[in-house]
Design a protein around this motif. Structure first.
Motif, PDB file in Angstrom:
ATOM      1  N   ILE A  51       0.805  -1.247  -0.090  1.00 16.81           N
ATOM      2  CA  ILE A  51       0.057  -0.167   0.030  1.00 16.81           C
ATOM      3  C   ILE A  51       1.162   1.356  -0.056  1.00 16.81           C
ATOM      4  O   ILE A  51       0.878   2.344  -0.758  1.00 16.81           O
ATOM      5  N   LEU A  52       2.108   1.250   0.911  1.00 17.23           N
ATOM      6  CA  LEU A  52       2.747   2.324   0.816  1.00 17.23           C
ATOM      7  C   LEU A  52       3.595   2.695  -0.514  1.00 17.23           C
ATOM      8  O   LEU A  52       3.359   3.587  -1.125  1.00 17.23           O
ATOM      9  N   THR A  53       3.788   1.563  -1.065  1.00 16.32           N
ATOM     10  CA  THR A  53       4.534   1.643  -2.400  1.00 16.32           C
ATOM     11  C   THR A  53       3.695   2.116  -3.423  1.00 16.32           C
ATOM     12  O   THR A  53       3.974   3.005  -4.066  1.00 16.32           O
ATOM     13  N   LEU A  54       2.312   1.689  -3.344  1.00 14.68           N
ATOM     14  CA  LEU A  54       1.192   2.199  -4.375  1.00 14.68           C
ATOM     15  C   LEU A  54       1.014   3.786  -4.141  1.00 14.68           C
ATOM     16  O   LEU A  54       0.746   4.511  -4.793  1.00 14.68           O
ATOM     17  N   SER A  59       1.711   9.303  -5.855  1.00 15.03           N
ATOM     18  CA  SER A  59       2.124  10.839  -5.821  1.00 15.03           C
ATOM     19  C   SER A  59       3.251  11.105  -7.135  1.00 15.03           C
ATOM     20  O   SER A  59       3.282  12.114  -7.621  1.00 15.03           O
ATOM     21  N   ARG A  60       4.028  10.218  -7.346  1.00 16.88           N
ATOM     22  CA  ARG A  60       5.101  10.359  -8.586  1.00 16.88           C
ATOM     23  C   ARG A  60       4.030  10.479  -9.819  1.00 16.88           C
ATOM     24  O   ARG A  60       4.402  11.332 -10.709  1.00 16.88           O
ATOM     25  N   PHE A  61       3.159   9.757  -9.853  1.00 16.92           N
ATOM     26  CA  PHE A  61       2.173   9.682 -11.041  1.00 16.92           C
ATOM     27  C   PHE A  61       1.585  11.044 -11.270  1.00 16.92           C
ATOM     28  O   PHE A  61       1.396  11.524 -12.422  1.00 16.92           O
ATOM     29  N   ILE A  62       1.111  11.557 -10.179  1.00 12.90           N
ATOM     30  CA  ILE A  62       0.522  13.012 -10.109  1.00 12.90           C
ATOM     31  C   ILE A  62       1.341  14.026 -10.911  1.00 12.90           C
ATOM     32  O   ILE A  62       1.190  14.849 -11.640  1.00 12.90           O
ATOM     33  N   VAL A  63       2.914  14.063 -10.352  1.00 14.10           N
ATOM     34  CA  VAL A  63       3.852  14.918 -10.795  1.00 14.10           C
ATOM     35  C   VAL A  63       3.725  14.817 -12.379  1.00 14.10           C
ATOM     36  O   VAL A  63       3.975  15.465 -13.003  1.00 14.10           O
ATOM     37  N   MET A  64       3.784  13.415 -12.726  1.00 10.43           N
ATOM     38  CA  MET A  64       4.186  13.000 -14.010  1.00 10.43           C
ATOM     39  C   MET A  64       2.994  13.628 -14.917  1.00 10.43           C
ATOM     40  O   MET A  64       3.105  14.347 -15.962  1.00 10.43           O
ATOM     41  N   THR A  88      11.906   7.705 -13.954  1.00  9.73           N
ATOM     42  CA  THR A  88      13.030   6.882 -13.346  1.00  9.73           C
ATOM     43  C   THR A  88      12.594   6.101 -12.119  1.00  9.73           C
ATOM     44  O   THR A  88      12.434   4.920 -11.398  1.00  9.73           O
ATOM     45  N   ASP A  89      11.902   7.154 -11.149  1.00  7.37           N
ATOM     46  CA  ASP A  89      11.330   6.789  -9.771  1.00  7.37           C
ATOM     47  C   ASP A  89      10.294   5.900  -9.960  1.00  7.37           C
ATOM     48  O   ASP A  89      10.259   4.902  -9.070  1.00  7.37           O
ATOM     49  N   ILE A 171      -4.981   1.298 -14.111  1.00  6.00           N
ATOM     50  CA  ILE A 171      -4.133  -0.023 -13.542  1.00  6.00           C
ATOM     51  C   ILE A 171      -4.045   0.251 -11.982  1.00  6.00           C
ATOM     52  O   ILE A 171      -4.012  -0.529 -11.261  1.00  6.00           O
ATOM     53  N   LEU A 172      -3.519   1.585 -11.769  1.00  3.64           N
ATOM     54  CA  LEU A 172      -3.153   1.880 -10.500  1.00  3.64           C
ATOM     55  C   LEU A 172      -4.126   1.676  -9.619  1.00  3.64           C
ATOM     56  O   LEU A 172      -4.084   1.105  -8.387  1.00  3.64           O
ATOM     57  N   GLU A 173      -5.346   2.154 -10.016  1.00  4.91           N
ATOM     58  CA  GLU A 173      -6.492   2.097  -9.102  1.00  4.91           C
ATOM     59  C   GLU A 173      -7.045   0.600  -8.874  1.00  4.91           C
ATOM     60  O   GLU A 173      -7.289   0.279  -7.808  1.00  4.91           O
TER      61      GLU A 173
END
Lengths: 505, 124
Positions: A51-54, A59-64, A88-89, A171-173
């Motif tokens: 869960i933490l990883t997701l 958060s990175r995905f929103i930046v992207m 990369t992250d 997919i993330l959801e």
């Protein structure tokens, strides 16, 4: 239900039932620990890090996403750098997510683990693929920007890139939903198992207490009931009920004790009967020679003046010993007859004063030897009593000879006869008072017990069998009367025989 | 009453007792005969009717109870007074003797010679 067990086995049974109860507790405890451990282990090792990883991925995905939105308008070089950095992250995070699934070894512990692991790998793969596609589109966009490409091309690719981010977002959801579902299920499992185990434990506790109660009740009953019966029977037997027997129901040590008690009781009764027969036969066989000695001694004494003094003295001593032996034999006979319930006597209206005077005359020699003065205070007109004259005579003999025997030198004995009215009934009281050694307090209760003699009487050299008062009490009570005594050690004793006057004759 | 001495027949198998009876009763002025079993006692009293019979209960050949029974069924001896002198301890035996017709009884070891004589004189 435990009747056939030995006491040792009964106790073992109790011990094992306690061990069994403790065992059940331990099993329940471990079962609960196992269930909760399994759920918590899974949560701690897989679900929570996933869960933490997701969350990091998101958060990175929103930046992207924000960076991509700016692609259409901005051409700065640092955006490209920031995109590459974020990408990369994200790739690293997806790799970590995939790694989590592989790292947990849940075989045999958590059945659904394989499915979860496959799903995680699929999600990681698909997100990775989506990221690759985004990369291609992004690098094309960057090239178009650098080369001042057509606006249409840029717009088209930007749109494609946005579509790709939507794919990634979906997919993330899905992945997040799976982890949330699992987390929910785990906490439910922990709660449920906890509650269920508490219920089971409570139930088991009640059951264990119940079992312990039942076992303890039957055990203690099977131990104590025969013991109580045995005790009661022994008390009954001790009080003289020689026919008392126990019904032996159990086969344990107490049952054996009961059997032994019965054998003992039976042999005790036989012994009692044999003793009585022996006493009466032996006493009878003794009487013939004793009587013959008595009469022949009396004949010798009649010729006393012809004999030397020391010979006469010797004959006198033998004569006295002989009389004591006759008394002893008669006492023994009386006791055995009383105990066999074969007393025959003929109570008739009897004038008691002449009997008492006769006894006093008979014992005058003994009194003289001890220098004891004997006084008879006789109330006039004492009514006759309904007694057996011979037995009455024995009673007076017993009381008077005791009063002389246990007196001090130069002491005195007073015999008094008087009638009195008690509860509107007429009674005669015969009292024999002496100034002798008295009866110690501790012995007073047992004075009428056969063969019992007061400790100071035994200590004195005076002979006695301890049967006299037993016989006195027996006959006096048979004639409806009572014997009492008052005594002070060192001062003297007074025995009082109270007999009822029956007027119907 | 005649001046003839009274005749007492004693049935007693114990020689020591027999000796006392003979000596002391004679000294009291009685004529005394001692038979040492029941059969001889009956024979003696049929030969000469006694004024009083002193009867022991435990005797050889014929015991005291049998003697009493025979005496009571014999018209010649029916009215002779019998005093039972025994050492039998059972009061029951003495009672039985009385029921069979004995006029009195005593236990030998329980009475002095004087008491015995006084008791016999009561029935003469």
């Amino acid at each position: 239900m435990f009747r056939n067990l030995r006491i040792q086995n009964k106790l073992l049974l109790g011990f094992f039932s306690i061990i069994a109860v403790i065992g059940v507790f331990w099993i329940a405890f471990f079962y609960e620990r196992n269930e909760i451990d399994r759920a918590s282990e899974y949560r701690d090792l897989l679900n929570t890090p996933a869960i933490l990883t997701l969350q990091e991925v998101e958060s990175r995905f929103i930046v992207m996403q924000n960076l991509i939105r700016d692609f259409a308008e901005l051409k700065e070089a640092d955006i490209r750098a920031r995109y590459l950095e974020t990408r990369t992250d994200l790739k690293a995070l997806l790799l970590a997510y995939n790694g989590l699934a592989l790292a947990v070894n849940g075989d045999g512990k958590f059945l659904a683990l394989e499915q979860v692991r496959q799903n995680m790998q699929t999600f990681a793969l698909k997100m990775g693929e989506s990221l690759e596609r985004s990369d291609v589109l992004a690098s094309q966009l960057f090239t178009l920007h650098e080369n001042e490409g057509s606006r249409e091309d840029i717009l088209l690719r930007t749109l494609a890139l946005r579509t790709e981010t939507n794919v990634f977002e979906n997919i993330l959801e899905n992945a997040k939903t799976q982890e949330r579902t699992i987390a929910d299920r785990e906490s439910r499992v922990i709660q449920q198992v906890g509650a269920q185990t508490r219920r089971t434990l409570l139930l088991l506790t009640l059951l264990a207490v119940l079992i312990a109660f039942v076992v303890a009740y039957f055990l203690s009953r099977s131990l104590s009931r025969p013991l109580i019966e045995l005790t009661e029977a022994a008390l009954d037997f001790a009080e003289g009920n020689l026919d008392k027997r126990i019904e032996v129901k159990s086969h344990d040590e107490i049952g054996e004790l009961g059997t032994i008690f019965n054998q003992m009781a039976a042999s005790r009764k036989e012994l009692e009967e044999a003793k009585n027969v022996f006493l009466s036969v032996a006493a009878h066989q003794l009487r013939t020679p004793l009587g013959s000695m008595r009469w022949n001694m009396e004949m010798l004494l009649e010729e006393g003046e012809k004999l030397p003094k020391h010979v006469l003295y010797g004959i006198h001593e033998i004569y006295e010993s002989n009389k004591r032996m006759i008394t002893l034999v008669n006492d023994l006979l009386n006791v055995s007859r009383i105990e066999q319930g074969r007393v025959m006597e003929e109570p008739v209206p009897t004038d008691i004063a002449p009997i008492i005077r006769d006894v006093l005359k008979e014992q005058a020699v003994d009194a003289e030897q001890k220098n004891v003065s004997v006084r008879f205070s006789e109330q006039p007109k004492v009514p006759p009593l309904v007694v057996d004259p011979k037995k009455f005579r024995e009673i007076i003999q017993n009381l008077v000879s005791n009063a002389i025997k246990y007196n001090r030198k130069n002491g005195n004995v007073t015999i008094s006869v008087e009638s009195k009215i008690k509860n509107q009934e007429s009674w005669v009281v015969i009292a024999v008072a002496d100034s002798g050694m008295g009866i110690p307090k501790k012995d007073q209760e047992r004075m009428f017990t056969k063969f019992f003699r007061a400790s100071n009487a035994v200590a004195s050299s005076a002979e006695g069998t301890g049967l006299g008062l037993f016989v006195v009490k027996y006959f006096v009570e048979r004639w409806g009367g009572k014997v009492k005594f008052t005594s002070e050690e060192g001062k003297g004793t007074t025995f009082a025989v109270e007999l009822p006057v029956t007027n119907n004759q | 009453m005649t001046n003839d001495p009274k005749y007492i027949l004693v049935a007693e198998d114990d020689k020591a007792y027999a000796n006392v009876y003979k000596t002391r009763l004679a000294r009291e002025g009685f004529e005394v005969e001692v038979a040492d079993d029941g059969e001889k006692a009956l024979r003696a009293m049929r030969e000469r009717k006694p004024d009083l019979v002193v009867l022991d209960l435990v005797m050889p050949v014929k015991d005291g109870f049998a003697v009493l029974k025979e005496m009571k069924s014999d018209p010649a001896l029916k009215n002779v007074n019998v005093v039972v002198a025994s050492n039998l301890s059972q009061d029951l035996d003495l009672k039985k003797a009385k029921e069979l017709g004995a006029i009195d009884y005593f236990v030998k070891s329980d009475v002095s010679i004087g008491e015995m004589i006084a008791l016999l004189k009561k029935h003469l």
